[in-house]
Design a protein around this motif. Sequence first.
Motif, mmCIF file in Angstrom:
data_model
loop_
_atom_site.group_PDB
_atom_site.id
_atom_site.type_symbol
_atom_site.label_atom_id
_atom_site.label_comp_id
_atom_site.label_asym_id
_atom_site.label_seq_id
_atom_site.Cartn_x
_atom_site.Cartn_y
_atom_site.Cartn_z
ATOM 1 N N GLU A 71 -56.655 -52.356 -4.521
ATOM 2 C CA GLU A 71 -57.626 -51.390 -4.054
ATOM 3 C C GLU A 71 -57.110 -49.860 -4.378
ATOM 4 N N ILE A 72 -58.008 -49.011 -4.998
ATOM 5 C CA ILE A 72 -57.829 -47.377 -5.110
ATOM 6 C C ILE A 72 -58.441 -46.682 -4.199
ATOM 7 N N ARG A 73 -57.845 -45.757 -3.337
ATOM 8 C CA ARG A 73 -58.531 -44.974 -2.778
ATOM 9 C C ARG A 73 -58.271 -43.612 -3.074
ATOM 10 N N ASP A 74 -59.465 -43.122 -3.382
ATOM 11 C CA ASP A 74 -59.275 -41.499 -3.618
ATOM 12 C C ASP A 74 -59.320 -40.739 -2.432
ATOM 13 N N GLU A 75 -58.321 -40.224 -1.918
ATOM 14 C CA GLU A 75 -58.206 -39.334 -0.732
ATOM 15 C C GLU A 75 -58.315 -38.025 -1.080
ATOM 16 N N THR A 76 -59.120 -37.417 -2.040
ATOM 17 C CA THR A 76 -59.229 -36.071 -2.394
ATOM 18 C C THR A 76 -60.214 -35.374 -1.283
ATOM 19 N N ASP A 77 -60.247 -34.216 -0.990
ATOM 20 C CA ASP A 77 -61.017 -33.386 0.087
ATOM 21 C C ASP A 77 -62.267 -32.995 -0.806
ATOM 22 N N LEU A 78 -62.418 -33.457 -2.205
ATOM 23 C CA LEU A 78 -63.682 -33.111 -2.799
ATOM 24 C C LEU A 78 -64.918 -34.107 -2.419
ATOM 25 N N PRO A 79 -65.973 -33.385 -1.936
ATOM 26 C CA PRO A 79 -67.213 -34.242 -1.347
ATOM 27 C C PRO A 79 -67.857 -35.019 -2.439
ATOM 28 N N THR A 80 -68.252 -36.032 -1.883
ATOM 29 C CA THR A 80 -69.120 -37.352 -2.740
ATOM 30 C C THR A 80 -68.239 -37.529 -3.842
ATOM 31 N N ALA A 126 -64.935 -42.459 -13.619
ATOM 32 C CA ALA A 126 -65.585 -41.993 -12.240
ATOM 33 C C ALA A 126 -66.539 -41.028 -12.477
ATOM 34 N N HIS A 127 -67.760 -41.058 -11.878
ATOM 35 C CA HIS A 127 -68.776 -39.843 -12.196
ATOM 36 C C HIS A 127 -68.698 -39.248 -10.641
ATOM 37 N N THR A 128 -68.512 -37.870 -10.539
ATOM 38 C CA THR A 128 -68.747 -37.464 -9.276
ATOM 39 C C THR A 128 -69.770 -36.305 -9.186
ATOM 40 N N TRP A 129 -70.877 -36.169 -8.347
ATOM 41 C CA TRP A 129 -71.730 -35.031 -8.431
ATOM 42 C C TRP A 129 -71.299 -34.049 -7.378
ATOM 43 N N LEU A 130 -71.304 -33.111 -8.200
ATOM 44 C CA LEU A 130 -70.586 -31.540 -7.473
ATOM 45 C C LEU A 130 -71.520 -31.082 -6.877
ATOM 46 N N THR A 131 -71.404 -31.025 -5.601
ATOM 47 C CA THR A 131 -72.421 -30.475 -4.521
ATOM 48 C C THR A 131 -71.788 -29.152 -3.748
ATOM 49 N N GLN A 132 -70.579 -28.854 -3.853
ATOM 50 C CA GLN A 132 -70.153 -27.874 -3.099
ATOM 51 C C GLN A 132 -68.995 -26.949 -4.072
ATOM 52 N N ARG A 133 -69.267 -25.574 -4.065
ATOM 53 C CA ARG A 133 -68.290 -24.856 -4.806
ATOM 54 C C ARG A 133 -66.969 -24.669 -4.019
ATOM 55 N N GLY A 134 -65.818 -24.324 -4.750
ATOM 56 C CA GLY A 134 -64.545 -24.304 -4.089
ATOM 57 C C GLY A 134 -63.462 -24.946 -4.905
ATOM 58 N N ALA A 135 -62.074 -24.732 -4.328
ATOM 59 C CA ALA A 135 -60.989 -25.532 -5.121
ATOM 60 C C ALA A 135 -60.736 -26.787 -4.369
#
Length: 436
Positions: free
Chosen positions: A87-96, A116-125
């Motif tokens: 199991e791969i768990r992506d524990e990034t703080d990137l939303p969605t 992996a396709h991540t829809w970016l909904t929030q600006r920042g680092a």
Amino acid sequence: MRANRIFVYLLFLGSLIGVLLTRASIYMRLFYLACLIIGGSWLWVRLSIAGLKLTRLSRSLRANVGDSYKENFEISNMNPWLCPWVEIRDETDLPTSAGSRLLVGIKKRNKHSYLAHTWLTQRGAFSLGPTTLITRDPFGLFNMIKTFPSESELVILPFIANVDFFPTSPGLLPGGKVVRQKALGITPHAAGIREYAPGDALRRIHWPTSARKQRLMVKEFDQDPQSEIWIFLDAEAEVQASLVDEDLAFRWDGWMLGNRPDFKIPPSSFEYGVAIAASLAHYFISQRRAVGLVAAGQINIAIPADQSFRQEEKILETLAYVKGEGNLSIDGLVAAQAGQLLQGSSVVIITPSVRPEVMHAVDDLLRRNLHPTVVLLDAGSFGSPDSNDAFVESLNNINVPVCHITCGADLGSGLSGVSKNYPYQETNRWFTPSTP
């Protein structure tokens, strides 16, 4: 897996009790079998997790809000046996974030990758990681965890709308006289030659003069006669307003089913203001205009005006981090910076505030021969009880262009519609709304 675990544990307990009570050979064999299964499973999962490697690859560490960010995950099984389950768990703080997966049957000395396709909904680092691998033995008795720390950071730049037109001052002087002030970048107006200093771009070196003087000499340039554009973003916490984004969950469900939704800016006046500032900076720099940014969020920000594409990157990255937590009002910000702006410059004020002090700031800009344009965010549409009708009328009375933006409006057409809301007539130095 749970049934296998219960069976092995019952086998171990049952055989142990049988050995202690009867010492029969059948119980001894069953006890040895259970110990072999448990010990072998523990050793299997211990060695398996040690031989698993993870690599995260992406083409860029810069993206814009509303984009689909693609990241490649590659799992390598360096063991000489099959890895049945990981199991791969992506524990990034990137939303969605969409990097978590469950992989089955990774062959020995083989690799398995997925996109992996991540829809970016929030600006920042946001850090790309850490990432955790969890594996089990074939009987499901033991779990082993291996964590890979984050090695890179994704910077999500603000949303950029397509702006077709926005009013600005055409130039400092109708005749196009250059400004006798040294420019940081290269302009068409060469001013002279000086000795090379560390940090000067190689493309500014004047080779014929360098060869003659036997030392490096670089060209200097005067500023372009076109007026500078200064964007003032109101980041005062007290005047901001926002609504709950109730539509986000529905749009996220559609994205999970493979349908990319249309991006909508979060219903926050400050997020709209940041998107407007980014869109205008992109528009003006593409028009080869010098653009500067002033804001007072967590810290006071003043980016000097420049017209290079590096300037756009600098402004967008700054806007990616800024927060609407400032204590300085927009009129105080204008008062602090207006004296440092060149006469004839255009000033774009982006604010949801309708305080009388904002009109004082606009009057101050007019007295300094600066040309203000107000992008007014309708605070009422963001949940604030304030009304801006009287404020808009006051701006109309002094012939200051105002662009009225409401929550949910299309920014591209809203900003480009300034020319439609105000019939402009060209004067000798500025486009002003014609009086009825």
